[in-house]
Every structure is written in C-alpha cells, then in structure tokens.
Design an enzyme around this catalytic site. Sequence first.
Site, PDB file in Angstrom:
ATOM      1  N   HIS A   1      40.310  16.566  -9.372  1.00 38.79           N
ATOM      2  CA  HIS A   1      41.457  16.827  -8.504  1.00 38.79           C
ATOM      3  C   HIS A   1      41.085  18.026  -7.639  1.00 38.79           C
ATOM      4  CE1 HIS A   1      44.047  14.000 -10.696  1.00 38.79           C
ATOM      5  NE2 HIS A   1      43.334  14.375 -11.738  1.00 38.79           N
TER       6      HIS A   1
ATOM      7  N   ASN B   1      46.233  12.057  -5.936  1.00 38.39           N
ATOM      8  CA  ASN B   1      47.566  12.636  -6.155  1.00 38.39           C
ATOM      9  C   ASN B   1      47.721  13.992  -5.473  1.00 38.39           C
ATOM     10  OD1 ASN B   1      45.793  13.808  -7.987  1.00 38.39           O
ATOM     11  ND2 ASN B   1      47.371  14.192  -9.512  1.00 38.39           N
TER      12      ASN B   1
ATOM     13  N   HIS C   1      45.323   5.364 -15.068  1.00 41.95           N
ATOM     14  CA  HIS C   1      45.834   6.416 -15.943  1.00 41.95           C
ATOM     15  C   HIS C   1      46.800   5.687 -16.879  1.00 41.95           C
ATOM     16  CE1 HIS C   1      47.949  10.428 -16.612  1.00 41.95           C
ATOM     17  NE2 HIS C   1      48.842   9.561 -17.035  1.00 41.95           N
TER      18      HIS C   1
ATOM     19  N   ASP D   1      38.100  15.284 -15.203  1.00 41.96           N
ATOM     20  CA  ASP D   1      39.521  15.428 -14.866  1.00 41.96           C
ATOM     21  C   ASP D   1      39.819  16.881 -14.455  1.00 41.96           C
ATOM     22  OD1 ASP D   1      42.096  14.668 -14.364  1.00 41.96           O
ATOM     23  OD2 ASP D   1      42.627  14.172 -16.418  1.00 41.96           O
TER      24      ASP D   1
ATOM     25  N   HIS E   1      44.905  24.698 -11.746  1.00 43.02           N
ATOM     26  CA  HIS E   1      46.267  25.230 -11.564  1.00 43.02           C
ATOM     27  C   HIS E   1      46.146  26.745 -11.523  1.00 43.02           C
ATOM     28  CE1 HIS E   1      48.285  21.410 -12.189  1.00 43.02           C
ATOM     29  NE2 HIS E   1      47.625  21.234 -13.306  1.00 43.02           N
TER      30      HIS E   1
END
Length: 433
Positions: A73, A105, A189, A315, A319
């Site tokens: 991501h 996403n 997923h 993955d 954050h």
Amino acid sequence: MGSTDSIKRIDKILFTNARVIEAEKLSEQKQDVVIEDGKLKEIGKISSAGFSGKVVDLHRLALCPGLIDMHVHLREPGGEHKETIETGCDSAMAGGFTGVCPMPNTTPAADNPKIIEFLKNQSKDLLVDVFPIAAVTKDRAGAVLTEMKALVQAGAVAFSDDGAPVTKAGILRSAMQNAKKLDVPIIEHCEDKSFSGNWAMNEGVVSMRLGLPGIPGMAEEVMVARDIQVAECTGAKIHIAHISTAKAVALVRQAKKQGVQVTCEVMPHHFILTEEAVAKYGTNAKMSPPLRTQEDVDAMLKGLQDGTIDVIATDHAPHSQKEKEVEFMIAPMGIVGLETALGLVLSRLVEPGLLTLPQAICRMTKKPAEILNLERGELKIGGPASLTIFDPEHEWTVDKRQFKSKSQNTPFQGWNLKSRVFGLYNNGLWWQA
Ligand SMILES: [Zn+2]
Ligand SMILES: [Zn+2]
C-alpha cells in the site's frame, strides 16, 4: 532523498565473484554476470581484462533476480502523510525490492485508467518498478465492475478490492470472466464481513482474555472456499491475498490438486507472530487478517515448504504514529513490511532450514512474476536485467527510525535479523546501498 542520490544510469556493468541464485538453484561456484544495454548478457566465468564498463567485485555476495513485493500500500493518492510512491519505492529499495504492486485502496480508489496512468507516470524514472493493481469494482464498493480492459491497457497487472472482498459472488463471477479474457488474476482479500462488524483481533482464547472483539478464522475460510468455486467454474486465475489460517491453506492445497488455477501469498507476520503478539506489541500487532494461533503459523510454514503457498509478500501498510498510538479498538490495521521482509525470511525461514535460500528467493521473485505475467523474476539471458545483491549472513538490528518509509509502524523494532542489501540493478539504473 538520501538513497536516491546514489542512483546512476549504467548500461554496461560486470559483477564478478557473485553467488548466483536462480529460482530453483544456488550456484556455489563463483560466477560473473555481465549487463549490457540494461539487458542480462552473460553469466559464467568472464574476464574483467579489457571490459570497458563498470566492474563491481561482489566477493561472494548473493545475486538474484530483483525481489518483487506483489502486495503493498503506497497510499498515494490521498494518504501522502503515511507514504508516497517515492518514499514507498525508497523503502522498497532499502528492503532489496526492485518491484512493487500497490493495491488500489487509495483515495480516490485506483478504479479508472487515469489513476493507473498517474501511478505509472509518478514512477517512470524510478529504479523500482511500480506495477499497479486496479480495483475490481468502482470505488471498491462491490457493486459495479470497473472497465477492466482499459485498466489493463493503462498498465494494471491484476485486480483486487483489497481492504475488502468482492462480497457478491455474482459480481465476482463476472469479474473473473473478464479477467480470464484479459489473462490477469483476481486477488482476493478473503473476509466475510458478516461475522463481525467491528473486530480487532483473532477470535479465540486471547481475545477473550483481553476482552477484545474477535473475528474467527472461518470468516476467511468461507471466502477462500467460495472463491475457489467461482475460479473453478470460470476457469479464471484467483490469487488469495495474505492467507492466514490452517484451514485456508488446506483448501488451497486441495484445490491445486484438483487443477483449479489458485495461488496464494503469505506475509512474514503471519508465519512468525501469533495472536499473543497483541498483548506484547499493541496496535503494531493489529492487522487484517489478524494474527492467528501457533497451529496456523505452523500451517503457513508447511504450506511454504510443500509449495501450496506460492509467494511471500508484505502487505506493507504504512500508518502515521498519531494514527497508530490510540486505543486498540480504533487503531487502523496493518504494519510496514518492505524493510524487514528479507531479514525475516532469511532469519526465520532460511537459517532454521525450513526453506533453502533459492526456495525462499523464488517465492519473492519468480513466483510473483509468473502470477502477474511480469517480464521479471528470473535471470534470463537477453532479458531485462533486474537484480538484487545482498549479504545473507550480515547481522543487524531493526531500528525503525532508520526506515526510508514515511511510517514506522512495525512490531519488529529491536529484532536481530540477517541480511544486508548491497545493491540493486533495474531499468538500466544501478544503486549501491
Ligand atoms: Zn487485505
Ligand atoms: Zn493489503
């Protein structure tokens, strides 16, 4: 950009005294490797006398196809405070990866050709290849299919609504029929959202003890079973993202035996940590799917050994500290993974003898390249030169403050691991770490 300063365009380069790792085998003989015009020209005993390009003596460091992380991501567009394409690719380089596949996403979601073109454009001059994965449905909402053909033409290599499953089997079937025509996989997923609206960890004795709402392994397994059914009926390729339970691995093993075109990936945290890590590492042990039990971890290792699990991916889910340092219930899911993956693989799989070095490397090179139809992942004479050079023996301690990623959300802080990335070659560019 500390790391990118030292990237140089070099068309002609000779690596001497390499320990060459091809997907299935490890050459114990010292080999030399020549690159010309950005292509792999020769592997063998090559004299540097009279060689007109750059010569790098590797002193028996390992040289393998460039590592590919097929599940990351990168947060751009929309989450640039967590990561950008540039910082994500810097993080990839630091971890030894020459290729990454960002999930769609983002905000907005990568559900139209313009965003895929944006991702390709942002990364066009980088050493690291960015192979975008496009959304299966508009806004990943599960209702309306994206324009899959146009997305592939723009550069998407697969489809996924990652973060969420494709909830309706009928929509999934239509998506698979399209994907089959386009010869690309659907990456799922697997999570049946009806089990718990607001779960925080694996459902079991630890969630009971900690008083946190859990989600059972069954929520993953029923979706894996359904997806295998739909793949079997359509003849399409399904790739199960971040597999995490023993039963899910057993389902994939059985489906493979029956000839279903199913592949799957596991993340280092799922073959190393258990649900007990939640008590120890707090929100840096909160991820989706959640950390499971020791029995599940053992099944991941067995699946890697017998080939049921094709790929190791990360993955990588950055954050910010502010977002993660909150109550467990409201913290976002996921951890960064690009800069610890190779070290965890070498220390936890290769060193204890669970996988050989070539077997481990194959799951980070040839296998993802095969699944995604990428012209990467192998040392093919005449093919594009994409290489990772590393020291498998070097010991180091994880220090998240040194990460090139914008985020530091890792449970592996302070762990002693093996691996040191020496250099990368890709797209005609050479970077020495
Ligand atoms: Zn996911
Ligand atoms: Zn993901």
